[in-house]
Motif scaffolding. Structure first.
Motif, short mmCIF file in Angstrom:
data_model
loop_
_atom_site.label_atom_id
_atom_site.label_comp_id
_atom_site.label_asym_id
_atom_site.label_seq_id
_atom_site.Cartn_x
_atom_site.Cartn_y
_atom_site.Cartn_z
N UNK A 80 -4.05 -2.03 -36.71
CA UNK A 80 -3.18 -3.43 -36.97
C UNK A 80 -4.09 -4.05 -37.95
N UNK A 81 -5.15 -3.45 -38.30
CA UNK A 81 -5.74 -4.01 -39.80
C UNK A 81 -5.13 -3.61 -41.17
N UNK A 82 -4.06 -2.41 -40.83
CA UNK A 82 -3.50 -2.09 -41.92
C UNK A 82 -2.16 -2.68 -41.89
N UNK A 83 -2.32 -3.88 -42.82
CA UNK A 83 -0.96 -4.65 -42.78
C UNK A 83 0.02 -3.96 -43.56
N UNK A 84 -0.16 -3.27 -44.51
CA UNK A 84 1.18 -2.41 -45.24
C UNK A 84 1.62 -1.59 -44.37
N UNK A 85 0.87 -0.71 -43.35
CA UNK A 85 1.63 0.38 -42.56
C UNK A 85 2.43 -0.46 -41.52
N UNK A 86 1.82 -1.41 -40.96
CA UNK A 86 2.30 -2.20 -39.96
C UNK A 86 3.55 -2.78 -40.39
N UNK A 87 3.72 -3.30 -41.51
CA UNK A 87 4.86 -4.02 -41.73
C UNK A 87 5.83 -3.05 -42.26
N UNK A 88 5.53 -1.73 -42.83
CA UNK A 88 6.41 -0.82 -42.81
C UNK A 88 7.23 -0.23 -41.62
N UNK A 89 6.22 -0.13 -40.60
CA UNK A 89 6.66 0.20 -39.22
C UNK A 89 7.77 -0.71 -38.79
N UNK A 90 7.51 -2.13 -39.00
CA UNK A 90 8.44 -2.98 -38.69
C UNK A 90 9.73 -3.20 -39.28
N UNK A 91 9.69 -3.05 -40.72
CA UNK A 91 10.86 -3.27 -41.29
C UNK A 91 11.84 -2.02 -41.35
#
Length: 379
Positions: A80-91
């Motif tokens: 969850x601390x990896x904002x870039x990866x989390x955002x990519x997964x959501x997008x």
């Protein structure tokens, strides 16, 4: 408070939940954990396209691995601390509904590594909220925190949703801060924008059920000792807690998400989904004694004085009348039922009596039948 049962309030739970969740893409953070696995399995049985985002399973054994759930959902290992990866997964996956269960969930670990707890629980939630601001697919977000989010003074009066947030230990403080961060995002960016999702938080109490092997939790610690035919070590034997079966709060967050999806901007706030104080409260020693009895064991419990140094509230209760009045939700299993269901799961798994995946699914099905018999609004 007005009742908001909505036009689907009298449909069967199968038709209603299928109507809302079937073929929907649903993101579950923390899906490899105890509660996340149960929720993912229930969503999968409803026909959801489940996307899981979490660290590797936090325990060995692991309920997630035992149920082989990674073969039935899109299983993504991420922080969850990896904002870039989390955002990519959501997008990339474009979920319509998000259940945020991912967290550092252990009080003792929060003392050992407070920074990890704060980064995961506070900044991890902020990363999620920031990520969905520019993802138009998301309609509903339910964020699970804890009954420990409240500023607690060992009061006997149950906490209501408007009570102050706080926390003595790092874990509790992180949950109170999570509530404040979520409220800030909701009020600043989401509340008055119909194009952005509804966001609600849920506070639940002491959840028990099969498949929890976390450290420093009374039920898995008791089970581990009983499986080894050892006496059970406990701390704070006289601490009172309201206990509830795992499917009780999960039914609450599923129903809350349903109502949020049906009627936007009416339920995007904080909700308690706790057990009834008067009937479902036991001391730690009473809980353990009942578990030992239901296990048919000759073992007993011992008080471990080496584990009493950490601060722990003697009493902690939730007032869930708001959910009962505004959502028509309540617990349906007594504490005795909850303990029996929990012991039954661990016994079945320990003795290899039957396929544990089928047994776990049947517990969900039986719970829905029980809810129908109790005329719950979500059924």
């Amino acid at each position: 408070r007005k009742k908001h049962f909505g036009k689907f309030g009298k449909m069967s739970s199968e038709n209603l939940f299928n109507k809302i969740f079937k073929n929907k893409t649903v993101l579950v953070t923390g899906h490899t954990g105890f509660q996340g696995t149960w929720l993912s399995l229930w969503l999968k049985s409803l026909g959801s396209n489940v996307i899981g985002y979490a660290l590797e399973p936090p325990t060995q054994p692991s309920l997630f691995e035992i149920l082989s759930l990674k073969h039935d959902i899109k299983h993504i290992i991420g922080d969850l601390r990896d904002k870039e990866k989390l955002s990519n997964v959501i997008n990339q996956n474009k979920p319509e509904i998000i259940f945020h269960l991912g967290a550092q969930a252990l009080v003792r670990k929060s003392y050992d590594d407070p920074l990890e707890t704060f980064e995961t629980n506070i900044m991890g939630t902020a990363n999620l909220l920031e990520s969905i601001r520019n993802c138009p697919s998301v309609k509903v977000v339910v964020i699970m925190t804890s009954d420990k989010c409240y500023y607690n003074k060992n009061q006997t009066k149950p906490h209501v949703e408007d009570d102050p947030m706080g926390g003595f230990d790092p874990y509790s403080a992180s949950k109170g801060a999570t509530e404040l961060i979520t409220a800030s995002y909701r009020d600043s960016f989401f509340k008055n924008n119909s194009k952005l999702p509804d966001i609600a938080t849920t506070r639940i109490g002491n959840v028990i059920g099969g498949g929890d092997w976390s450290d420093d939790r009374i039920v898995p610690d008791t089970i581990k000792n009983l499986c080894k035919n050892q006496n059970v070590l406990i701390r704070n034997p006289n601490s009172k807690r309201p206990w509830q079966f795992i499917l009780e709060p999960l039914s609450g967050i599923l129903w809350l998400a349903t109502k949020m999806y049906q009627e936007p901007k009416k339920f995007d706030e904080g909700w308690n989904f706790g057990p009834t104080k008067d009937t479902d409260t036991l001391t730690v020693k009473e809980l353990v004694s009942d578990m030992i009895k239901k296990w048919n064991s000759n073992q007993t419990f011992e008080i471990n004085n080496n584990l009493t140094s950490l601060y722990e509230s003697e009493t902690l209760f939730l007032d869930s009348s708001k959910a009962k009045i505004n959502l028509g939700w309540k617990n349906i299993l007594s504490i005795d039922n909850a303990i029996s269901e929990t012991i039954s799961w661990y016994k079945t798994n320990e003795d290899h009596q039957e396929d544990i995946r089928q047994f776990t699914t049947r517990q969900i099905e039986n719970y829905i039948i029980k809810a129908k018999q109790n005329n719950l609004i979500w059924t």
